[in-house]
Design a protein around this motif. Structure first.
Motif, short mmCIF file in Angstrom:
data_model
loop_
_atom_site.label_atom_id
_atom_site.label_comp_id
_atom_site.label_asym_id
_atom_site.label_seq_id
_atom_site.Cartn_x
_atom_site.Cartn_y
_atom_site.Cartn_z
N GLY A 287 0.78 -1.23 0.00
CA GLY A 287 0.00 0.00 0.00
C GLY A 287 0.81 1.28 0.00
O GLY A 287 0.36 2.31 -0.49
N ASN A 288 2.02 1.22 0.55
CA ASN A 288 2.85 2.44 0.62
C ASN A 288 3.67 2.68 -0.64
O ASN A 288 4.36 3.69 -0.74
CB ASN A 288 3.78 2.37 1.84
N ALA A 289 3.62 1.75 -1.58
CA ALA A 289 4.36 1.94 -2.84
C ALA A 289 3.70 3.04 -3.65
O ALA A 289 2.48 3.22 -3.63
CB ALA A 289 4.36 0.64 -3.64
N VAL A 290 4.52 3.79 -4.39
CA VAL A 290 3.98 4.86 -5.23
C VAL A 290 3.16 4.25 -6.36
O VAL A 290 3.57 3.28 -7.00
CB VAL A 290 5.11 5.73 -5.80
N CYS A 291 2.01 4.85 -6.61
CA CYS A 291 1.09 4.36 -7.63
C CYS A 291 0.95 5.35 -8.79
O CYS A 291 1.09 4.98 -9.95
CB CYS A 291 -0.27 4.10 -7.00
N ILE A 292 0.67 6.61 -8.46
CA ILE A 292 0.46 7.64 -9.48
C ILE A 292 1.29 8.87 -9.13
O ILE A 292 1.27 9.35 -8.00
CB ILE A 292 -1.02 8.05 -9.59
N ARG A 293 1.97 9.37 -10.14
CA ARG A 293 2.69 10.64 -9.99
C ARG A 293 2.17 11.63 -11.02
O ARG A 293 1.73 11.25 -12.10
CB ARG A 293 4.20 10.46 -10.24
N THR A 294 2.24 12.91 -10.70
CA THR A 294 2.06 13.99 -11.67
C THR A 294 3.17 15.00 -11.38
O THR A 294 3.98 14.81 -10.47
CB THR A 294 0.69 14.67 -11.54
N PHE A 295 3.18 16.09 -12.12
CA PHE A 295 4.17 17.13 -11.84
C PHE A 295 3.89 17.79 -10.49
O PHE A 295 4.76 18.43 -9.90
CB PHE A 295 4.16 18.19 -12.94
N GLU A 296 2.63 17.65 -9.97
CA GLU A 296 2.24 18.35 -8.75
C GLU A 296 2.10 17.44 -7.54
O GLU A 296 2.21 17.91 -6.40
CB GLU A 296 0.91 19.09 -8.95
N GLU A 297 1.79 16.15 -7.72
CA GLU A 297 1.46 15.32 -6.57
C GLU A 297 1.88 13.87 -6.78
O GLU A 297 2.17 13.43 -7.89
CB GLU A 297 -0.05 15.39 -6.27
N THR A 298 1.87 13.14 -5.66
CA THR A 298 2.19 11.71 -5.67
C THR A 298 1.16 10.96 -4.84
O THR A 298 0.86 11.37 -3.71
CB THR A 298 3.60 11.46 -5.08
N TRP A 299 0.61 9.90 -5.41
CA TRP A 299 -0.33 9.04 -4.69
C TRP A 299 0.29 7.67 -4.50
O TRP A 299 0.89 7.12 -5.44
CB TRP A 299 -1.63 8.86 -5.47
N THR A 300 0.10 7.09 -3.32
CA THR A 300 0.48 5.70 -3.09
C THR A 300 -0.70 4.80 -3.48
O THR A 300 -1.82 5.28 -3.73
CB THR A 300 0.82 5.45 -1.63
N SER B 156 -12.73 13.86 -18.26
CA SER B 156 -11.57 14.37 -17.55
C SER B 156 -10.33 14.25 -18.42
O SER B 156 -10.27 13.41 -19.32
CB SER B 156 -11.35 13.56 -16.26
N ALA B 157 -9.36 15.09 -18.13
CA ALA B 157 -8.01 14.87 -18.65
C ALA B 157 -7.36 13.78 -17.82
O ALA B 157 -7.94 13.29 -16.85
CB ALA B 157 -7.21 16.17 -18.59
N ASN B 158 -6.16 13.37 -18.19
CA ASN B 158 -5.46 12.31 -17.46
C ASN B 158 -4.98 12.83 -16.11
O ASN B 158 -4.02 13.60 -16.05
CB ASN B 158 -4.26 11.80 -18.26
N ASN B 159 -5.64 12.43 -15.04
CA ASN B 159 -5.22 12.83 -13.70
C ASN B 159 -5.60 11.76 -12.68
O ASN B 159 -6.40 10.85 -12.97
CB ASN B 159 -5.78 14.21 -13.32
N PRO B 160 -5.05 11.83 -11.46
CA PRO B 160 -5.30 10.77 -10.47
C PRO B 160 -6.78 10.60 -10.12
O PRO B 160 -7.23 9.46 -9.94
CB PRO B 160 -4.49 11.24 -9.25
N MET B 161 -7.52 11.68 -10.02
CA MET B 161 -8.93 11.54 -9.65
C MET B 161 -9.73 10.82 -10.73
O MET B 161 -10.70 10.13 -10.44
CB MET B 161 -9.54 12.91 -9.35
#
Length: 529
Positions: free
Chosen positions: A52-65, A96-101
């Motif tokens: 669960g703590n591994a990085v899943c999604i990155r953008t230029f602004e944020e990082t989600w695990t 939407s555009a390509n983003n984590p949400m």
């Protein structure tokens, strides 16, 4: 046993005798249990297995695990059921555009038992309305940055529109539980509906099952990419394209890797991401690879190990120039919305520059004539494919019979197969225009142009273009001949971009006195080409 309480999608599937034959399903990697929600394999299992703590999604602004994505998807699933009244089997549009949400919403819809209809951000209200009416879509998630066109949609089917990005959805999520019991769905329940290029008139909806979503993750990635959990994916295709969905979401999640999403991708932003975030696998179209090649020496791309091209044929010169500059070999591939993802491709060990590749594990392909007979080696003909996925048009028996012949999927492409079983692209077999990776149906551009007050008749064809692959070219007969001018051409182009997706607009316009036609009045586009 019904798949869902709202069985609209399943009730409109083609009968089994009209569907393609599915082969290679006896291979262990493609065996799935009767009951299956694909999100469990894509997301939930990573949490259960301690990643669960591994990085899943990155953008230029944020990082989600993975845990961030898991909790948000669960909260959104609760919102769908508790606040938006979703019933299992309801279709949910995502704009939407390509983003984590967008990824969280996509997964949440399947967790809640819905069917995803992801769309591209450039679509206008008229095109969105057509999609909603055809699929009888009841719910929609929309990025608030794209609210303007969404708010113009008028459909009796659409009951709930929920906006996100500092908007309603985040407010509703705040007090929701971060766990969720996934809808107990069947492996052959419909997970997503992909709309083919035609979004005017009556477009084609192609359905794919939960098991299809997972099976494509065992096919192309293992054949061409050999991904590991250490890989970082990125690319330019929208998640509304199944090419982008697979390459930027499904494949990285399936292998426990991570993805880098770019809302407005450009060659410069792709190169910046590769350099700063050590991207290892990149998906984009031939036109982008051509531009990136001219800029690559200004960036450090030493982390990049796999380059994938699809969406249109990859010119040999683009492959050669990239290989010369970087030493990397672009992996070409052909897929289709009807097949969900790539079915012919290559890898470093079995690549012929200029060839698309071979049928990958899980698929077989052949070249046939108009009577369905295989043609001799190196002779061009129609590409026929079958395998672990296949065309399932909803409510379009006429189109289903055109796409599926004797159990084979007929893609509409003209290919030849050489003596080593490599497939080489020759041409499109229909009036589809592939420009910068976008599939644009000539008839849908014509349908828009014909609504302009000055247009009497028109015909649209694709013109070869070194930069974009093809250009949309319109031959227009005006109602008033004296209006012919460059100013009117510019006006029509600007008007088109306001009423339809801008990538479809005719970059070349010719005003003509009349269009070539047959005796029965059918426009002879081949003469215009």
């Amino acid at each position: 046993m019904k798949h869902y309480s709202d069985n609209f999608a399943h009730d409109n599937l083609p009968s089994l005798d009209l569907q393609p034959h599915y082969v290679y399903l006896d291979l262990p990697d493609f065996q799935r249990p009767e009951m299956l929600n694909c999100v469990e394999r894509l997301l939930d299992d990573h949490i259960k297995e301690g990643r669960g703590n591994a990085v899943c999604i990155r953008t230029f602004e944020e990082t989600w695990t993975y845990n961030n994505l898991y909790e948000k998807a669960n909260q959104i699933a609760h919102v769908l059921i508790d606040d938006l009244g979703l019933k299992s089997g309801n279709r949910v549009l995502i704009r939407s555009a390509n983003n984590p949400m967008m990824v969280a919403c996509w997964l949440a819809v399947l967790k809640a038992g819905g069917i995803v209809v992801a769309t591209m951000p450039l679509l206008r209200s008229k095109e969105l309305t057509t999609i909603i009416d055809c699929a009888e879509i009841s719910h929609a998630f929309c990025d608030s940055d794209l609210a303007e066109e969404m708010n113009l949609v008028k459909s009796g089917f659409l009951n709930e529109v929920c906006f996100y990005r500092n908007s309603e959805l985040e407010t509703l999520m705040q007090n929701k539980p971060k766990t969720f019991i996934n809808y107990h769905t069947k492996s052959d329940s419909i997970a997503l509906i992909g709309f083919t290029s035609g979004t005017t008139g009556l477009p084609k909806m192609t359905a794919h099952y939960h098991k299809d979503v997972l099976n494509i993750c065992e096919a192309f990635p293992n054949y061409s990419l050999q991904p590991t959990s250490n890989d970082i994916f990125t690319g330019s295709p929208p998640l509304g394209f199944t090419f982008g969905l697979g390459g930027l979401v499904l494949f990285p999640l399936y292998f426990g890797a991570s993805t880098f999403l770019i809302e407005k991708p450009s060659p410069d932003s792709l190169l910046e991401a590769i350099q700063k975030h050590k991207i290892t696998i990149c998906f984009t179209a031939p036109t982008a690879w051509r531009v990136i090649t001219t800029k690559v020496n200004d960036f450090d791309i030493s982390s990049l190990r796999k380059c994938v091209s699809a969406g249109e044929a990859l010119p040999l010169k683009v492959w050669e120039d990239w290989h010369y500059e970087t030493g990397l070999k672009i992996i070409d591939g052909i897929g289709a919305t009807e097949m969900l993802h790539i079915f012919i491709s290559s890898n470093e060990n079995n690549m012929k520059p200029g060839a698309t590749g071979k049928a990958i594990t899980g698929y077989e392909a052949k070249i046939i004539d108009l009577n369905g007979n295989e043609v001799p080696t190196n002779e061009p003909g129609r590409l026929a494919v079958r395998g672990i996925t296949g065309c399932k048009y909803l409510n379009r028996i006429d189109k289903q019979k055109e796409y599926v012949e004797n159990g084979w999927n007929i893609t509409g492409d003209i290919f030849r197969k050489d003596e080593d079983d490599y497939f080489w692209f020759v041409a499109r077999g229909d009036d589809m225009i592939i420009s910068s990776g976008y599939n644009i149906a000539a008839i849908e551009v014509e349908s828009v142009l014909l609504t302009h007050q000055n247009v009497l008749e028109c015909a649209v064809v694709g013109l070869p273009d070194e930069e974009r692959g093809m250009l949309v070219c319109a031959y227009i007969v005006l109602k008033e001949k004296y209006n012919v001018s460059d100013e009117l051409k510019f006006h029509i182009q600007q008007w088109f971009k306001e009423v339809a997706a801008p990538y479809k607009y005719p970059r070349v316009i010719h005003f003509v006195e009349e269009l070539p036609k047959t005796e029965t009045g059918k426009i002879q586009r081949f003469k215009l080409k």
